[in-house]
Design a protein around this motif. Sequence first.
Motif, PDB file in Angstrom:
ATOM      1  N   GLU A  77       1.046  -1.111   0.010  1.00 44.46           N
ATOM      2  CA  GLU A  77      -0.172   0.319  -0.449  1.00 44.46           C
ATOM      3  C   GLU A  77       1.007   1.550   0.467  1.00 44.46           C
ATOM      4  OE1 GLU A  77      -1.392  -3.110   2.545  1.00 44.46           O
ATOM      5  OE2 GLU A  77       0.325  -2.563   2.582  1.00 44.46           O
ATOM      6  N   TRP A 124     -10.089  -2.655   0.698  1.00 46.95           N
ATOM      7  CA  TRP A 124     -10.075  -1.992   1.642  1.00 46.95           C
ATOM      8  C   TRP A 124     -10.333  -2.155   2.756  1.00 46.95           C
ATOM      9  CZ3 TRP A 124      -5.519   0.988   1.060  1.00 46.95           C
ATOM     10  CH2 TRP A 124      -5.245   0.903  -0.060  1.00 46.95           C
ATOM     11  N   CYS A 176      -4.939  -2.483   1.991  1.00 41.45           N
ATOM     12  CA  CYS A 176      -5.438  -3.461   0.906  1.00 41.45           C
ATOM     13  C   CYS A 176      -6.001  -4.749   1.583  1.00 41.45           C
ATOM     14  CB  CYS A 176      -5.269  -2.866  -0.295  1.00 41.45           C
ATOM     15  SG  CYS A 176      -3.699  -4.104  -1.196  1.00 41.45           S
TER      16      CYS A 176
END
Length: 121
Positions: free
Chosen positions: A6, A36, A95
């Motif tokens: 990320e 997410w 994520c």
Amino acid sequence: QVQLEESGGDLVQSGGSLRLACTSASAMNAFYALAWYRQAPGKQRELVAYMVNEENTHYEDSVKGRFTISSDKGKNTVYLQMNNLKPQDTADYYCSVGWTYDGNYRPYDYWGQGTRVAVSS
């Protein structure tokens, strides 16, 4: 093994915007659903948004109308566009890849280091 990375977190003022990105060496489109999560200090990790087959998107109530999840197959990347940020959005964002069952998102146990979002009032 799926590695997720990320990026895009930052310190912003209330009302500002950020776009988070998550890349993987594995093909994102190999997974049925992408998502997410976020984890605020002292709180449990919570699901913020997820998308199924790059079409159907779902959002946690507090971010509806402000956050947008999307993906770019060619770049093997999933994004989270965050607008009108509020101090309560402050958290580490992660994520996820997964699937759905009975209409609910289920993550595989693959997690990156996360990216930190801090929103000042």
